[in-house]
Design an enzyme around this catalytic site. Structure first.
Site, PDB file in Angstrom:
ATOM      1  N   ASN A  26      61.497 -34.902  12.454  1.00 16.07           N
ATOM      2  CA  ASN A  26      62.305 -35.040  11.238  1.00 16.07           C
ATOM      3  C   ASN A  26      62.741 -36.488  11.038  1.00 16.07           C
ATOM      4  O   ASN A  26      63.711 -36.761  10.344  1.00 16.07           O
ATOM      5  CB  ASN A  26      63.548 -34.149  11.338  1.00 16.07           C
ATOM      6  CG  ASN A  26      63.174 -32.691  11.470  1.00 16.07           C
ATOM      7  OD1 ASN A  26      62.447 -32.155  10.640  1.00 16.07           O
ATOM      8  ND2 ASN A  26      63.636 -32.042  12.530  1.00 16.07           N
ATOM      9  N   SER A  52      64.958 -26.162   5.215  1.00 14.97           N
ATOM     10  CA  SER A  52      64.364 -26.778   6.393  1.00 14.97           C
ATOM     11  C   SER A  52      62.970 -26.249   6.705  1.00 14.97           C
ATOM     12  O   SER A  52      62.110 -26.998   7.143  1.00 14.97           O
ATOM     13  CB  SER A  52      65.277 -26.589   7.604  1.00 14.97           C
ATOM     14  OG  SER A  52      65.684 -25.257   7.722  1.00 14.97           O
ATOM     15  N   HIS A  61      69.801 -22.159   7.355  1.00 14.94           N
ATOM     16  CA  HIS A  61      69.569 -22.554   8.751  1.00 14.94           C
ATOM     17  C   HIS A  61      70.423 -21.733   9.727  1.00 14.94           C
ATOM     18  O   HIS A  61      71.546 -21.333   9.402  1.00 14.94           O
ATOM     19  CB  HIS A  61      69.923 -24.042   8.906  1.00 14.94           C
ATOM     20  CG  HIS A  61      69.546 -24.619  10.221  1.00 14.94           C
ATOM     21  ND1 HIS A  61      70.447 -24.829  11.241  1.00 14.94           N
ATOM     22  CD2 HIS A  61      68.334 -25.023  10.690  1.00 14.94           C
ATOM     23  CE1 HIS A  61      69.820 -25.364  12.281  1.00 14.94           C
ATOM     24  NE2 HIS A  61      68.537 -25.491  11.973  1.00 14.94           N
ATOM     25  N   ASP A  98      74.098 -27.884   2.655  1.00 14.78           N
ATOM     26  CA  ASP A  98      73.616 -28.551   3.863  1.00 14.78           C
ATOM     27  C   ASP A  98      72.506 -29.501   3.440  1.00 14.78           C
ATOM     28  O   ASP A  98      71.451 -29.076   2.976  1.00 14.78           O
ATOM     29  CB  ASP A  98      73.114 -27.502   4.866  1.00 14.78           C
ATOM     30  CG  ASP A  98      72.674 -28.132   6.186  1.00 14.78           C
ATOM     31  OD1 ASP A  98      72.183 -29.266   6.166  1.00 14.78           O
ATOM     32  OD2 ASP A  98      72.798 -27.457   7.225  1.00 14.78           O
ATOM     33  N   HIS A 105      68.107 -32.090   5.204  1.00 15.85           N
ATOM     34  CA  HIS A 105      66.768 -32.570   4.833  1.00 15.85           C
ATOM     35  C   HIS A 105      66.772 -33.272   3.479  1.00 15.85           C
ATOM     36  O   HIS A 105      65.717 -33.527   2.908  1.00 15.85           O
ATOM     37  CB  HIS A 105      65.778 -31.392   4.837  1.00 15.85           C
ATOM     38  CG  HIS A 105      65.757 -30.711   6.162  1.00 15.85           C
ATOM     39  ND1 HIS A 105      64.986 -31.149   7.211  1.00 15.85           N
ATOM     40  CD2 HIS A 105      66.491 -29.667   6.630  1.00 15.85           C
ATOM     41  CE1 HIS A 105      65.217 -30.390   8.276  1.00 15.85           C
ATOM     42  NE2 HIS A 105      66.131 -29.486   7.947  1.00 15.85           N
ATOM     43  N   LYS A 149      68.126 -36.710  11.567  1.00 12.05           N
ATOM     44  CA  LYS A 149      66.828 -36.590  10.896  1.00 12.05           C
ATOM     45  C   LYS A 149      66.521 -37.929  10.206  1.00 12.05           C
ATOM     46  O   LYS A 149      66.145 -38.868  10.899  1.00 12.05           O
ATOM     47  CB  LYS A 149      66.822 -35.379   9.981  1.00 12.05           C
ATOM     48  CG  LYS A 149      67.097 -34.081  10.788  1.00 12.05           C
ATOM     49  CD  LYS A 149      66.870 -32.836  10.019  1.00 12.05           C
ATOM     50  CE  LYS A 149      67.446 -31.593  10.703  1.00 12.05           C
ATOM     51  NZ  LYS A 149      66.931 -31.302  12.044  1.00 12.05           N
ATOM     52  N   GLU A 166      71.023 -24.828   1.265  1.00  7.61           N
ATOM     53  CA  GLU A 166      70.478 -26.095   1.769  1.00  7.61           C
ATOM     54  C   GLU A 166      69.882 -26.818   0.567  1.00  7.61           C
ATOM     55  O   GLU A 166      69.221 -26.189  -0.265  1.00  7.61           O
ATOM     56  CB  GLU A 166      69.362 -25.852   2.787  1.00  7.61           C
ATOM     57  CG  GLU A 166      69.863 -25.393   4.140  1.00  7.61           C
ATOM     58  CD  GLU A 166      68.715 -25.132   5.112  1.00  7.61           C
ATOM     59  OE1 GLU A 166      67.857 -26.008   5.294  1.00  7.61           O
ATOM     60  OE2 GLU A 166      68.682 -24.021   5.676  1.00  7.61           O
TER      61      GLU A 166
HETATM   62  C1  LIG Z   1      69.362 -27.340   7.691  1.00  7.37           C
HETATM   63  C2  LIG Z   1      69.859 -27.788   9.024  1.00  7.37           C
HETATM   64  N1  LIG Z   1      71.169 -27.775   9.268  1.00  7.37           N
HETATM   65  C3  LIG Z   1      71.655 -28.168  10.443  1.00  7.37           C
HETATM   66  C4  LIG Z   1      70.831 -28.590  11.457  1.00  7.37           C
HETATM   67  C5  LIG Z   1      71.422 -28.962  12.780  1.00  7.37           C
HETATM   68  O1  LIG Z   1      71.513 -30.356  12.890  1.00  7.37           O
HETATM   69  P1  LIG Z   1      71.596 -31.033  14.317  1.00  7.37           P
HETATM   70  O2  LIG Z   1      70.213 -31.086  14.842  1.00  7.37           O
HETATM   71  O3  LIG Z   1      72.178 -32.374  14.046  1.00  7.37           O
HETATM   72  O4  LIG Z   1      72.479 -30.188  15.159  1.00  7.37           O
HETATM   73  C6  LIG Z   1      69.468 -28.632  11.246  1.00  7.37           C
HETATM   74  C7  LIG Z   1      68.576 -29.116  12.323  1.00  7.37           C
HETATM   75  O5  LIG Z   1      67.613 -28.576  12.708  1.00  7.37           O
HETATM   76  C8  LIG Z   1      68.949 -28.210  10.000  1.00  7.37           C
HETATM   77  O6  LIG Z   1      67.641 -28.206   9.758  1.00  7.37           O
END
Ligand SMILES: Cc1ncc(COP(=O)(O)O)c(C=O)c1O
Length: 383
Positions: A38, A170, A124, A195, A198, A229, A166
């Site tokens: 990512n 993701s 997620h 969120d 991405h 990411k 989101e």
């Molecule tokens: C949409 C989404 N939210 C949250 C996270 C979690 O982030 P982190 O890897 O910083 O814990 C991810 C990571 O995979 C994600 O894809």
């Protein structure tokens, strides 16, 4: 317990759902063409981030030493939070030790009896866990289904509601209908949580999709972010009003009962925010490469960097991913439970630091592997 663990392992093997550490060779880039990470802007190996991290270690130490509310806040945390606001247009920001922790902290602090949390069905895992732990009532909404969202909000009996989406999903890589969702939330007095794991650094010229939708800094809209990411570092953040920040500092359990974000990660992420603002070509290169990838694979153009290709059975996804790896191409292989609809997918991510030639080459390998199903299926048995 041992017997039970062995039984669970047998089930994973039978269903083609085994996962393991995917070890990267050395500290730099893998010799494979990596479309599974990512690191959308290629910043995780940028010397400017490394220099900022090293300077922060010398100034503040290798660890934050304590919770942010005890003695764990350094100037670098505040600098990061101000850079995040400058990049995204948020009024206020609060950093956490991961994006996962940011999501748990936020929904935990907003939830509890009297709150309805509506989750998109493709949300997620961190937000699913966050909603469950929050002790709020939780409803699932079909993916990007605004009619169902309206029904859920209009029928609610709880005094408060939070809708969680989101900006760029993701696994599916598609965009949420942010403007319409924000309108519905305003109409039904619900808070919209987006969120942007991405989105930030990729969409909206790097400022994220909420900014691009004209919703940045808007009352009733909260963003969560990861620093791991596009920002090439580690950690997470919640972006919202100053009032929300004060609420989180006082109530978010993953903020209060967690050691502060490591200074090196905070400094690297702050440097990344500045670079994103100063280097629009880098951000544009992700979209250009994503478009090349989509064109080469014959798939729909992605909303961000993530190209998602439906494969079906997990064994087939695994077999294709392993064939591609043998050919020097690393792709994400998403299988249940990472895909809520049970459809396994290849997940390819465009990066700013790859050439057009590399994208075309990757797309040609992927297309050939997908077309070559019989060979793939027979390898699947062995995978
Ligand atoms: C949409 C989404 N939210 C949250 C996270 C979690 O982030 P982190 O890897 O910083 O814990 C991810 C990571 O995979 C994600 O894809």
């Amino acid at each position: 317990m041992t017997e039970w663990l062995q039984g669970r392992e047998r089930v994973r093997i039978t269903r083609g759902l085994v996962r393991g550490d995917a070890v990267r060779g050395g500290t730099g880039r893998s010799p494979l063409l990596d479309l599974a990470s990512n690191d959308y802007l290629g910043l995780s190996t940028d010397p400017r981030l490394a220099a900022a991290a090293i300077a922060a270690i010398h100034r503040h130490g290798t660890g934050a030493r304590a919770s942010r509310v005890v003695t764990g806040t350094s100037a670098v945390h505040l600098e990061l939070e101000s850079e995040l606001c400058a990049l995204t247009g948020a009024e206020s920001a609060l950093s956490f030790s991961s994006g996962y922790a940011a999501n748990l902290g936020l929904l935990g602090a907003l939830g509890g009896p009297g709150t309805l949390i509506v989750l998109d069905e493709h949300i997620h895992a961190s937000l699913i866990d966050a909603a469950r732990l929050s002790r709020a009532e939780v409803a699932s909404c079909a993916h990007s289904d605004l009619a169902q969202l309206r029904t859920l909000l209009s029928a609610r009996t709880q005094p408060r509601a939070v809708v969680v989406l989101e900006s760029v999903y993701s696994v599916l890589g598609d965009a949420a209908p942010l403007v319409e969702a924000a309108r519905l939330c305003a109409q039904f007095d619900a808070l919209l949580v987006v969120d942007e794991a991405h989105g930030i650094g990729v969409t909206g010229a790097g400022a994220g999709s909420v900014h691009a939708a004209g919703l940045a800094g808007r009352d009733g809209v909260v963003v969560t972010a990861t620093l791991s990411k596009a920002l090439g570092a580690q950690g997470g953040a919640v972006l919202g009003s100053a009032l929300l920040r004060r609420h989180l500092v006082n109530t978010a359990r993953t903020f209060i009962f967690d050691t502060g974000l490591a200074p090196a990660a905070a400094a690297a992420a702050a440097a990344a925010c500045r670079i994103i603002g100063e280097e629009p070509d880098r951000v544009a290169a992700v979209s250009r490469n994503a478009a090349l990838l989509a064109a080469g694979c014959g798939t729909e153009a992605a909303a961000g960097a993530v190209q998602s290709i439906k494969v079906g059975r997990p064994e087939r996804a695994l077999a294709i991913a392993s064939r591609l790896q043998d050919q020097g191409l690393l792709v994400g292989c998403f299988r249940p439970p990472s895909v809520p609809d049970g459809v396994s997918r290849l997940r390819l991510t465009a990066r700013a630091d790859l050439s057009a030639e590399q994208m075309r080459h990757a797309a040609a390998l992927v297309s050939a592997a997908l077309a070559d199903e019989p060979a793939v299926t027979s390898r699947g048995g062995a995978a």
